[in-house]
Design an enzyme around this catalytic site. Structure first.
Site, short mmCIF file in Angstrom:
data_model
loop_
_atom_site.label_atom_id
_atom_site.label_comp_id
_atom_site.label_asym_id
_atom_site.label_seq_id
_atom_site.Cartn_x
_atom_site.Cartn_y
_atom_site.Cartn_z
N LYS A 102 -1.56 -8.64 19.47
CA LYS A 102 -2.66 -8.13 18.65
C LYS A 102 -3.95 -8.74 19.16
O LYS A 102 -3.93 -9.82 19.77
CB LYS A 102 -2.46 -8.51 17.17
P1 NAD Z 1 -9.41 2.61 9.29
O1 NAD Z 1 -10.48 1.67 9.66
O2 NAD Z 1 -9.39 3.99 9.88
O3 NAD Z 1 -9.34 2.78 7.69
C1 NAD Z 1 -9.22 1.71 6.82
C2 NAD Z 1 -9.45 2.23 5.40
O4 NAD Z 1 -9.26 1.15 4.48
C3 NAD Z 1 -10.87 2.74 5.16
O5 NAD Z 1 -10.83 3.85 4.29
C4 NAD Z 1 -11.55 1.55 4.48
O6 NAD Z 1 -12.67 1.93 3.69
C5 NAD Z 1 -10.40 1.05 3.64
N1 NAD Z 1 -10.57 -0.34 3.19
C6 NAD Z 1 -11.02 -1.40 3.91
N2 NAD Z 1 -11.06 -2.49 3.13
C7 NAD Z 1 -10.62 -2.10 1.90
C8 NAD Z 1 -10.43 -2.77 0.66
N3 NAD Z 1 -10.73 -4.06 0.52
N4 NAD Z 1 -9.93 -2.04 -0.38
C9 NAD Z 1 -9.65 -0.73 -0.24
N5 NAD Z 1 -9.82 -0.05 0.89
C10 NAD Z 1 -10.30 -0.73 1.95
O7 NAD Z 1 -8.04 1.84 9.60
P2 NAD Z 1 -6.60 2.46 9.84
O8 NAD Z 1 -6.39 2.64 11.28
O9 NAD Z 1 -6.38 3.58 8.89
O10 NAD Z 1 -5.70 1.20 9.42
C11 NAD Z 1 -5.37 0.93 8.06
C12 NAD Z 1 -4.21 -0.04 8.04
O11 NAD Z 1 -3.11 0.53 8.75
C13 NAD Z 1 -4.47 -1.40 8.71
O12 NAD Z 1 -3.72 -2.38 8.01
C14 NAD Z 1 -3.88 -1.22 10.10
O13 NAD Z 1 -3.48 -2.45 10.68
C15 NAD Z 1 -2.68 -0.37 9.75
N6 NAD Z 1 -2.14 0.40 10.89
C16 NAD Z 1 -2.92 1.30 11.56
C17 NAD Z 1 -2.37 2.02 12.61
C18 NAD Z 1 -3.14 3.08 13.34
O14 NAD Z 1 -2.55 3.74 14.24
N7 NAD Z 1 -4.40 3.33 13.01
C19 NAD Z 1 -1.05 1.78 13.01
C20 NAD Z 1 -0.28 0.85 12.29
C21 NAD Z 1 -0.85 0.16 11.23
#
Ligand code: NAD
Length: 412
Positions: A102
């Site tokens: 990471k």
């Molecule tokens: P992103 O940045 O596209 O979206 C994150 C979302 O969470 C946004 O809507 C943001 O406003 C919201 N958010 C942030 N802080 C917050 C809080 N305190 N309370 C409520 N909402 C909040 O990110 P993403 O890619 O959708 O990733 C989201 C999660 O999924 C992360 O934990 C990431 O590690 C995990 N993840 C993402 C992927 C991927 O392919 N994008 C893969 C595996 C895991």
């Protein structure tokens, strides 16, 4: 409890359950390599600012390490280390030929221009260039990074090597060797896990009441697929707050509203709610898809969902896990539920190495096959051992790495 501490606590529990060999137990406790780099860049004002960046490669026993790059003010070495460890278990569980890594930069991209973010990304890539590569460590997008970020990383790496290297990062735009289906891969995988897990409680998608925390890449795609399959998405939220309608929200229109206004609140026919309210709403399925540490011992008893599908990494603390398990809530853990992204990243890397690209239908079908297959190995194991599904998933992942380490032996 700090995130790394809770990941290590869970590791201890699983290592005990597996009666893991002491040497392997100790080796897997420490990351193979942790880099801290300083990233000086010129801001648009002409002033220079130094950011701190990280790349942690936790384990590489099964193959090159793999994991996303996160841009956020909360990024620090401990958080990145915890996330790298989770990637090791995830890749092993999903039977990918990868270890876990990471990376991230402590920054607030919301207040930076595109030019500043590009300079930050290119300098960060240069600082970690010695330890990334298609056969060493392959970054991907995570919170606040996207296809454009990956394009800059790939270009910077390629410029330094003197030739184009497609397989150095995944999650790239299609024109640069990206894969069809990558952008919505994680959300689609979350959808497959909802589809599979509701069979356990004898529910169907039609009319299923779902609440989703986080409306970014993962949350909004999962919401869209659930909506298209006749579920009632009754609530969604982002960092600014949430929207609720017991009769279901028109997700397609909400996506437009969120794009335009950067919020899901103040949308026609919804009540504004807080993130705390969303987690404890009366619903069938809860999908935390924002950040870690959201479901804790303080709110786990109030959660009404029968199923939790973890889109985010680490949204539930170990104390909350225990409460939910005792209450009979079926929790599909992050390393399985959000593995769609890394599985399609693996497909992208394979296509890049072969310079041969697959059809989207083929990609979706292979993703579903892999995820459903692992789901159907993890669930029986949890029942047989009378343990929660997270513990069962970690046991499968960790035991695969342990077997590989044992077979390879200790060098020299
Ligand atoms: P992103 O940045 O596209 O979206 C994150 C979302 O969470 C946004 O809507 C943001 O406003 C919201 N958010 C942030 N802080 C917050 C809080 N305190 N309370 C409520 N909402 C909040 O990110 P993403 O890619 O959708 O990733 C989201 C999660 O999924 C992360 O934990 C990431 O590690 C995990 N993840 C993402 C992927 C991927 O392919 N994008 C893969 C595996 C895991």
């Amino acid at each position: 409890m700090p995130f790394l501490k809770s990941v290590l606590k869970q590791y201890d529990l699983v290592a005990d359950k597996l009666k893991l060999d002491d040497r392997i137990r100790e080796r897997l406790l420490y990351p193979k390599r942790s880099l801290i780099v300083s990233i000086p860049i010129e801001m648009d004002t002409g002033k220079m600012k130094v950011y701190e960046g990280y790349r942690v490669q936790h384990d590489v026993t099964l193959g090159p390490s793999k994991g996303g790059i996160r841009y956020h003010l909360n990024v620090n070495l401990k958080e990145v280390t915890a996330l790298a460890m989770l990637m090791s278990w995830k890749c092993a569980l999903m039977q990918l030929p990868y270890g876990g890594a990471k990376g991230g930069i402590c920054c607030n991209p919301a207040v930076m221009s595109q030019g500043e973010i590009e300079r930050l990304t290119r300098r960060y890539t240069t600082e970690i260039i010695g330890s990334i590569g298609p056969e060493e460590d392959i970054p991907a997008p995570d919170m606040n990074t996207n296809m454009q970020t990956m394009a800059w990383m790939m270009d910077t790496y390629s410029m330094q090597k003197g030739h184009t290297v497609l397989g150095v990062v995944t999650g790239k735009p299609l024109v640069l060797g990206g894969s069809l289906g990558r952008e919505d891969g994680t959300g689609r995988g979350v959808f497959y896990m909802v589809e599979e897990s509701i069979k356990v409680i004898e529910k169907e998608l039609k009319g299923l009441r779902v609440a989703i925390q986080g409306f970014g890449n993962v949350g909004s795609i999962a919401a869209k697929l659930l909506y298209e399959n006749e579920c009632k998405v009754i609530a969604v939220s982002n960092s600014k707050g949430g929207a609720y309608n017991a009769a279901g929200i028109n997700v397609k229109n909400l996506i437009q509203h969120a794009k335009k206004n950067k919020t899901v609140t103040d949308f026609p026919d919804v009540d504004n709610i807080t993130n705390e309210d969303l987690l404890t709403l009366d619903c069938d399925v809860l999908i935390p898809a924002a950040i870690e540490g959201q479901i804790t011992r303080y709110n786990a008893n109030n959660i009404k969902a029968k199923i939790i599908v973890e889109g985010a990494n680490g949204p539930t603390t170990p104390e909350a896990d225990k409460i939910l398990y005792d209450r009979g809530v079926l929790l599909i853990p992050d390393i399985l539920a959000n593995s769609g992204g890394v599985v399609i990243s693996y497909f992208e890397w394979v296509q890049d190495l072969q310079f041969y690209f697959w059809k989207e239908s083929e990609i979706q079908q292979r993703l579903k096959e892999i995820m459903v297959n692992i789901f159907n190995r993890v669930l029986p194991l949890s029942r047989e051992k009378k343990i929660d599904i997270r513990t069962a998933a970690w046991m499968l992942g960790i035991s695969r790495i342990a077997e590989a380490q044992k077979t390879r032996g200790l060098y020299p």
